[in-house]
Design a protein around this motif. Sequence first.
Motif, PDB file in Angstrom:
ATOM      1  N   TYR B 247      46.256  38.916  43.614  1.00  0.00           N
ATOM      2  CA  TYR B 247      46.289  40.137  42.812  1.00  0.00           C
ATOM      3  C   TYR B 247      47.732  40.604  42.684  1.00  0.00           C
ATOM      4  O   TYR B 247      48.398  40.840  43.694  1.00  0.00           O
ATOM      5  CB  TYR B 247      45.464  41.228  43.480  1.00  0.00           C
ATOM      6  CG  TYR B 247      43.999  40.852  43.594  1.00  0.00           C
ATOM      7  CD1 TYR B 247      43.105  41.157  42.571  1.00  0.00           C
ATOM      8  CD2 TYR B 247      43.528  40.146  44.700  1.00  0.00           C
ATOM      9  CE1 TYR B 247      41.763  40.786  42.660  1.00  0.00           C
ATOM     10  CE2 TYR B 247      42.185  39.775  44.787  1.00  0.00           C
ATOM     11  CZ  TYR B 247      41.309  40.099  43.777  1.00  0.00           C
ATOM     12  OH  TYR B 247      39.995  39.728  43.851  1.00  0.00           O
ATOM     13  N   VAL B 294      44.236  35.321  34.732  1.00  0.00           N
ATOM     14  CA  VAL B 294      43.320  36.183  33.989  1.00  0.00           C
ATOM     15  C   VAL B 294      43.852  37.605  34.051  1.00  0.00           C
ATOM     16  O   VAL B 294      44.308  38.066  35.108  1.00  0.00           O
ATOM     17  CB  VAL B 294      41.899  36.151  34.613  1.00  0.00           C
ATOM     18  CG1 VAL B 294      40.928  36.999  33.792  1.00  0.00           C
ATOM     19  CG2 VAL B 294      41.381  34.726  34.734  1.00  0.00           C
ATOM     20  N   GLY B 295      43.818  38.294  32.917  1.00  0.00           N
ATOM     21  CA  GLY B 295      44.219  39.701  32.912  1.00  0.00           C
ATOM     22  C   GLY B 295      43.069  40.582  33.354  1.00  0.00           C
ATOM     23  O   GLY B 295      41.910  40.320  33.027  1.00  0.00           O
ATOM     24  N   ASP B 296      43.382  41.613  34.117  1.00  0.00           N
ATOM     25  CA  ASP B 296      42.336  42.542  34.543  1.00  0.00           C
ATOM     26  C   ASP B 296      42.036  43.537  33.420  1.00  0.00           C
ATOM     27  O   ASP B 296      42.845  43.734  32.514  1.00  0.00           O
ATOM     28  CB  ASP B 296      42.773  43.279  35.801  1.00  0.00           C
ATOM     29  CG  ASP B 296      41.602  43.976  36.465  1.00  0.00           C
ATOM     30  OD1 ASP B 296      40.784  43.272  37.093  1.00  0.00           O
ATOM     31  OD2 ASP B 296      41.467  45.213  36.324  1.00  0.00           O
ATOM     32  N   ARG B 297      40.862  44.199  33.525  1.00  0.00           N
ATOM     33  CA  ARG B 297      40.559  45.266  32.548  1.00  0.00           C
ATOM     34  C   ARG B 297      41.521  46.430  32.692  1.00  0.00           C
ATOM     35  O   ARG B 297      41.693  47.217  31.755  1.00  0.00           O
ATOM     36  CB  ARG B 297      39.117  45.725  32.733  1.00  0.00           C
ATOM     37  CG  ARG B 297      38.870  46.327  34.119  1.00  0.00           C
ATOM     38  CD  ARG B 297      37.477  46.945  34.192  1.00  0.00           C
ATOM     39  NE  ARG B 297      37.296  47.631  35.459  1.00  0.00           N
ATOM     40  CZ  ARG B 297      36.384  48.565  35.689  1.00  0.00           C
ATOM     41  NH1 ARG B 297      35.553  48.935  34.732  1.00  0.00           N
ATOM     42  NH2 ARG B 297      36.273  49.144  36.867  1.00  0.00           N
ATOM     43  N   ILE B 298      42.136  46.580  33.871  1.00  0.00           N
ATOM     44  CA  ILE B 298      43.145  47.627  34.056  1.00  0.00           C
ATOM     45  C   ILE B 298      44.490  47.065  33.597  1.00  0.00           C
ATOM     46  O   ILE B 298      44.957  46.054  34.118  1.00  0.00           O
ATOM     47  CB  ILE B 298      43.231  48.060  35.539  1.00  0.00           C
ATOM     48  CG1 ILE B 298      41.859  48.547  36.028  1.00  0.00           C
ATOM     49  CG2 ILE B 298      44.303  49.120  35.725  1.00  0.00           C
ATOM     50  CD1 ILE B 298      41.830  48.932  37.510  1.00  0.00           C
ATOM     51  N   ARG B 301      47.580  44.725  35.362  1.00  0.00           N
ATOM     52  CA  ARG B 301      47.118  44.029  36.576  1.00  0.00           C
ATOM     53  C   ARG B 301      46.672  42.618  36.188  1.00  0.00           C
ATOM     54  O   ARG B 301      45.997  42.437  35.163  1.00  0.00           O
ATOM     55  CB  ARG B 301      45.925  44.765  37.199  1.00  0.00           C
ATOM     56  CG  ARG B 301      46.164  46.248  37.409  1.00  0.00           C
ATOM     57  CD  ARG B 301      46.323  46.600  38.841  1.00  0.00           C
ATOM     58  NE  ARG B 301      46.540  48.036  38.975  1.00  0.00           N
ATOM     59  CZ  ARG B 301      45.756  48.871  39.675  1.00  0.00           C
ATOM     60  NH1 ARG B 301      44.703  48.392  40.317  1.00  0.00           N
ATOM     61  NH2 ARG B 301      46.036  50.148  39.762  1.00  0.00           N
ATOM     62  N   THR B 302      47.012  41.682  37.030  1.00  0.00           N
ATOM     63  CA  THR B 302      46.721  40.283  36.724  1.00  0.00           C
ATOM     64  C   THR B 302      46.186  39.585  37.956  1.00  0.00           C
ATOM     65  O   THR B 302      46.611  39.887  39.076  1.00  0.00           O
ATOM     66  CB  THR B 302      48.006  39.580  36.232  1.00  0.00           C
ATOM     67  OG1 THR B 302      48.452  40.241  35.038  1.00  0.00           O
ATOM     68  CG2 THR B 302      47.767  38.106  35.950  1.00  0.00           C
ATOM     69  N   ILE B 303      45.255  38.672  37.727  1.00  0.00           N
ATOM     70  CA  ILE B 303      44.752  37.837  38.814  1.00  0.00           C
ATOM     71  C   ILE B 303      45.212  36.396  38.559  1.00  0.00           C
ATOM     72  O   ILE B 303      44.941  35.832  37.499  1.00  0.00           O
ATOM     73  CB  ILE B 303      43.205  37.887  38.872  1.00  0.00           C
ATOM     74  CG1 ILE B 303      42.733  39.327  39.113  1.00  0.00           C
ATOM     75  CG2 ILE B 303      42.695  36.990  39.998  1.00  0.00           C
ATOM     76  CD1 ILE B 303      42.234  40.032  37.885  1.00  0.00           C
TER      77      ILE B 303
END
Lengths: 342, 342, 342, 342
Positions: B247, B294-298, B301-303
């Motif tokens: 994260y 993958v991009g987070d919905r926030i 923020r990235t995973i």
Amino acid sequence: MTHKIAILGASGYTGAELIRLIATHPSMEITALSADRKAGMQMGDVFPHLRHLSLPKLVKIDEIDFTHVDLVFCALPHATSQAVIKKLPSKIKVVDLSADFRLRDLAEYEKWYGKPHSAPELQGEAVYGLTEFYRDDISAARLVAGTGCNAATGQFALRPLIAAGIIDLDEIIIDLKTGVSGAGRSLKENLLHAELSEGAHAYAVGGAHRHLAEFDQEFSAVAGRPVKVQFTPHLLPANRGIVATVYVKGDPKVIHKTLADAYKNEPFIVMLPFGEHPSTRHVRGSNFCHVGVVGDRIAGRTIVIAALDNLTKGSSGQALQNANLMLGEDETAGLMLAPVFP
Amino acid sequence: MTHKIAILGASGYTGAELIRLIATHPSMEITALSADRKAGMQMGDVFPHLRHLSLPKLVKIDEIDFTHVDLVFCALPHATSQAVIKKLPSKIKVVDLSADFRLRDLAEYEKWYGKPHSAPELQGEAVYGLTEFYRDDISAARLVAGTGCNAATGQFALRPLIAAGIIDLDEIIIDLKTGVSGAGRSLKENLLHAELSEGAHAYAVGGAHRHLAEFDQEFSAVAGRPVKVQFTPHLLPANRGIVATVYVKGDPKVIHKTLADAYKNEPFIVMLPFGEHPSTRHVRGSNFCHVGVVGDRIAGRTIVIAALDNLTKGSSGQALQNANLMLGEDETAGLMLAPVFP
Amino acid sequence: MTHKIAILGASGYTGAELIRLIATHPSMEITALSADRKAGMQMGDVFPHLRHLSLPKLVKIDEIDFTHVDLVFCALPHATSQAVIKKLPSKIKVVDLSADFRLRDLAEYEKWYGKPHSAPELQGEAVYGLTEFYRDDISAARLVAGTGCNAATGQFALRPLIAAGIIDLDEIIIDLKTGVSGAGRSLKENLLHAELSEGAHAYAVGGAHRHLAEFDQEFSAVAGRPVKVQFTPHLLPANRGIVATVYVKGDPKVIHKTLADAYKNEPFIVMLPFGEHPSTRHVRGSNFCHVGVVGDRIAGRTIVIAALDNLTKGSSGQALQNANLMLGEDETAGLMLAPVFP
Amino acid sequence: MTHKIAILGASGYTGAELIRLIATHPSMEITALSADRKAGMQMGDVFPHLRHLSLPKLVKIDEIDFTHVDLVFCALPHATSQAVIKKLPSKIKVVDLSADFRLRDLAEYEKWYGKPHSAPELQGEAVYGLTEFYRDDISAARLVAGTGCNAATGQFALRPLIAAGIIDLDEIIIDLKTGVSGAGRSLKENLLHAELSEGAHAYAVGGAHRHLAEFDQEFSAVAGRPVKVQFTPHLLPANRGIVATVYVKGDPKVIHKTLADAYKNEPFIVMLPFGEHPSTRHVRGSNFCHVGVVGDRIAGRTIVIAALDNLTKGSSGQALQNANLMLGEDETAGLMLAPVFP
């Protein structure tokens, strides 16, 4: 010289396993891959473990130009296989991984598979693909029929014993345990993780498994008289691997020596010392078959145990071994990968 | 030219994995294998999956004649490794798979491993073995220190991002899941099948895992200032495979492009398309590492998710990759085996 | 007094789990079981582990006489559930295990589940079924909406902390690992044993999992302002069990004390001593949830870990716990079974 | 009336399983738990799945006050068990889960277990604990010897057939597959997850397994003449569960009817319809044994398959069933838990 290879039915486990093995083969090049429902997709999307390879896109069989193809691996379901193979240009060599050309007696095929054979003329030229016992025929064949994975395992334990006439032919029991990948990538409730993990059960009990047709055909041919065995397969919570525990009546030392002699020059059959026996874990991902012999406490009874990887030696590895022979290559090319443990 | 290889500590999983890989290596020959407690045994008795190979008998280290050995793989436990390596003839190249030479700061070694380093003079010449980032140094090195398997996985996800200055260095969380073979073949209650199968749990939570020392050293060096990450490993009911879910705070598209650029010529790092992410199953038994973003919905923020096989790319495969460089061979020799799936 | 119970959708895993639990319940009697595609079958043929029980035959819902039914467990898929429940006699109490009545905001339902709600009038009376936090409302309710199994796990780790205002509400990460039975008995390629065993992978990464709708609703309600968390689920090679590793910013000792105080009288929430953390294996088959707290090496950062069995405390056990309250029974009736280990 | 219970050897799997079962027993109270090496610890620290229970602290056996103890479950290793039980006050009832009192012939004990029996006077009063066949003796006994888990499974398949004289006594083969928990919580390399998962292998092949001593004793007693069977156990990658595939010569329909008649009033033996056969998954965590019969394609040959949970019906559940009889309680008290599936 590089042989041009097509794989039909590349979206199943045996198709993927063929690609895994051919990936490091010194003289094969994959030029076409078919998959009916997944036509148009990249192999790396269907099987992400093959992402690092440059592979042709999946297409429908009709879209393949077979002009320069030297050999086809046919990894299609039985019945479909017949229909496809009989339309292929007759100059192309074919290794079929389905059940379609395993049974020399067409009536037996119809009995076990529930419908008449649709390519009887091809059956005549097909060679049964158990390499170690049909090596010369396979080398000269155009069409080779890959064996059932369970059928291969049982035969590695038993053929030399039946040939030598050293066991009671009416008292053979094959209790076999197999991983789940042999059932393919099909959507069936009994193949779900939640239905399989942490347990075991028998299936096709009492003589219902189709690989019995191969046992009947091959053992009877070797013995020169009808031989019927008992065969109970069990499903393991494991993906790869078959272990066959075979109960016979005969002298254990003689049995061990007979097998050891039969396999002493075989590159893929590893005979264990007398009294030791194999595990599926020690052949996983490889083309090796381990065979062991133990004498029972009851005199004159012997347990022979054979283990192999159903997707490799039991199917795609065997197919590649046969293809090597058919193409005049070293039989072991691309196949000397050591098992993956743990 | 064939390089003569010795493997010290061959009776553990990383030793066996080295032999599996070297078995098909075109220019390496194993000339000595040591195993302290199992000296005198054949490798095929310790690891039956290697039964088909002709290998030297296991001996004690003292019994090995190092005169013609070109390179030693040292797969011994930490602390033992130091003591053994400092006695080896200084002309022999060494790839150490233990933790002994990973930490450039001797005080850090003592802090994390609980005792003073006993070969500080050798630490000075050791190169950290993360091939993709130390390639030139490794090619010139005599002693290379293999990385921790978890440490490798986390670094593949993060190093290019830290180097590029595109993520918040104070807000990095590595939630990692690993198979059990990383703990070796040791007799511990928590490694029993009955204690592990069908479940998962975290361990060394809160900053207790020794691979944090590597993260601290490497990330701080790359950033040019102290970087401390959070790291929680979890044990999976699986033998091989690590997946690290990382994260970070930073733009997902920029992050994906930065990683894709960094790895575009790497033979073993497979960058997935944006939005896709890897599975341990798709790298099993291979030297590949799959990386996804993958991009987070926030927003912001990235995973980043990286997966590799702890015994191969995380340990023995990495070691062989480094040995290839040290010996002037093709970096990929013996390592292009496709993953085994399923 | 014995309560008459009907279970709709009894051929799925949550239906079977309800029957397992009710089998030893002192005051419930199962009088009807429905299963659309399997109507006409005996439960023991659909789920042989229930063979020893005398159970009504599976029928279609239309065939059930609801006259004397006291309570219905509805274990149908979402969307179907709405349609069925609104046709039930209004006197019957209902515990719904689907997602249909979890979201109080109908627009949220439509956003996450892709179609308008078809029973908006019922949504108004539905109570969110997280027993420990809605106990009084549930006791008085006619319709209770069972929570998502992941949503339950995350809330057990976080609700008391959010309520107490002791963690940073904008910096919450839930990294969750779940067994496969939560996906039900559906025929999907990614649920096959061969695709799942011996590995792990993330799914619905970046904010795509529907249980986020529950986190958003509940955490925002508790906080009194919008709260959005990051949530990454991972699939384990295990049938039962969820472990949620939750990263928060806040003081670890305060966090532990807050949770311990919140749960000190709860029969099913087991708070571990500070510094210890749970495993899915230790709650399997039971209605218990274990919660642990560990402080990170970075000051002000805390890891909270919660584990439960998705089919029991995460679904059918929770449903029975709620039914007990709705029927005026002891909340723990039928639910004190100890976990099954190993 | 509540019976006061002590469990000796509570830190092993059978000890933990006893506690799990007794946790919901209506008339038993655990008043003492012993564990030699773990004396001083709480049970919840040794087995965290029991954390929710209030249990006595683990102590050494010498520290237990047996004054008010009604019954002792002795879950100690064989040999240790004899030594401990002969020192217990003679008024206390004892259910021994070890092998120490299973064999009525002391010479057989010495032969199979490698040392003389040290409590021959107690052997005389011990009753063999296969409840369904020794019910009256068990009800009157002070000392009951729990059976081997494999021995129980094989006997459920075979005893009524041998008693009825309807199968060939010289041609019985038991091919058995067992989960790993039967080997206990011992630190052995072959019990590690990495050595067991994803595969299967036979062990103690050829007549070496100690449970053969029980088969010999019991089958010979039932037949009234010596009976020797073949028995090959296999280890599964599963924690709980045994499935025995038994090959006999006899008429399948007669065999099914004989078993069905024998078990028609048994609360824990579930006879499947003719042609169906069981799975370990459907008995897991329960005291039930499922038995099925299938006729082979070869006339006069029959396969009988029995499945049970080795820790429950094969060990601790059987022990509790016997204790219920010895204490005058309902035989099924605490034992009607449904199996846990999936």
